[in-house]
Design a protein around this motif. Structure first.
Motif: not given
Length: 285
Positions: A96, A263, A260, A254
């Motif tokens: 990411i 997390d 995305v 992003s």
């Protein structure tokens, strides 16, 4: 705002935030360019920076390759910078965007270590505590495991280490070489090194991919000149925290471009690393 009346530290902060934005946009276009070898991406990115730096040197009547007594440091800066970019691009392609960039932004902590070792700048217990805490934060992002999935994160961390070595050398060149010269030398060196590797591993590109790489080079130039001027005006320990605005830019990009977000473990890592930087800034004040 009257730029000429700003003090050196304020100028350093402005340039490092511009640099952070430039590198965030560069990372986005590198990711958008798709499945191309890291050497190829590095080569095209540096060709653009080379042309921009050459124009500025010609315009300012500066030296292209610097002074003879600074050649060793210029070569070291270029070598470390090239390795840092290649490893960072590898990580950007596989992680990411904000994860890849936060690992690269461990570089300010390594700058402190390298400045202590090579520039004899003092380091104290509170800075050591901040560095250890930042590494703990990095573990939340790397997520250690006995699988190949953590390899891009480890490579991204090494990209940050090499970037720190490059920035430490830039700091040691402050006042000795023009920033235009430092950027040109690095771009020329990196283009020369990656050209044969690009030829060997070359993948045909669509026009849009080439456009993305050119735009990556344009924003990389903004980032490169920004960081070079930032460390010219102020010490890393005073302004490095502002480099973390890159993560805000990257997370936003992003979400908008790739849909995305990191997390929760990565977010915990970001917070720990940022708080470590904030702690160092407060201590320095």
């Amino acid at each position: 705002m009257n730029y000429s009346k700003l003090n050196s530290k304020t100028k350093g902060i402005i340039f490092i935030i511009l640099s952070a934005f430039g590198f965030a946009m560069m990372s986005a276009f590198i990711k958008l360019s798709g499945d191309l070898p890291s050497f190829q991406k590095t080569f095209f990115r540096n060709i653009v920076s080379l042309l921009v730096a050459a124009f500025l040197i010609t315009n300012h009547k500066s030296k292209f390759f610097g002074k003879r007594e600074n050649q060793r440091k210029l070569i070291l800066r270029s070598t470390f910078g090239t390795l840092g970019i290649i490893l960072n691009y590898y990580a950007i392609d596989r992680l990411i965007l904000s994860d890849a960039n936060i690992l690269n932004k461990l570089s300010p902590f390594f700058v402190i270590i390298f400045s202590f070792i090579f520039l004899k700048e003092k380091i104290n217990k509170k800075q050591i505590l901040a560095i250890i805490t930042a590494f703990i934060g990095a573990l939340f992002i790397i997520k250690p495991s006995f699988s190949s999935e953590m390899l891009p994160a480890i490579i991204g961390t090494f990209g940050g280490i090499f970037a720190a070595a490059a920035y430490t050398t830039v700091r040691s060149l402050s006042g000795k070489e023009n920033p235009d010269t430092i950027v040109f030398y690095f771009s020329f060196f990196s283009s020369l090194v990656t050209l044969p590797l690009t030829i060997i591993s070359y993948k045909p590109m669509a026009l849009i991919q080439l456009l993305y790489l050119i735009l990556a080079g344009v924003f990389a130039s903004l980032g490169q000149f920004g960081i070079t001027f930032a460390y010219k005006y102020a010490a890393a320990k005073d302004i490095s925290i502002f480099d973390y605005t890159n993560i805000i830019f990257s997370a936003f990009i992003s979400l908008v471009l790739f849909g995305v977000l990191p997390d929760y473990l990565s977010v915990i890592g970001y917070i720990i690393i940022f708080l470590s930087s904030l702690y160092m800034l407060i201590f320095n004040k």
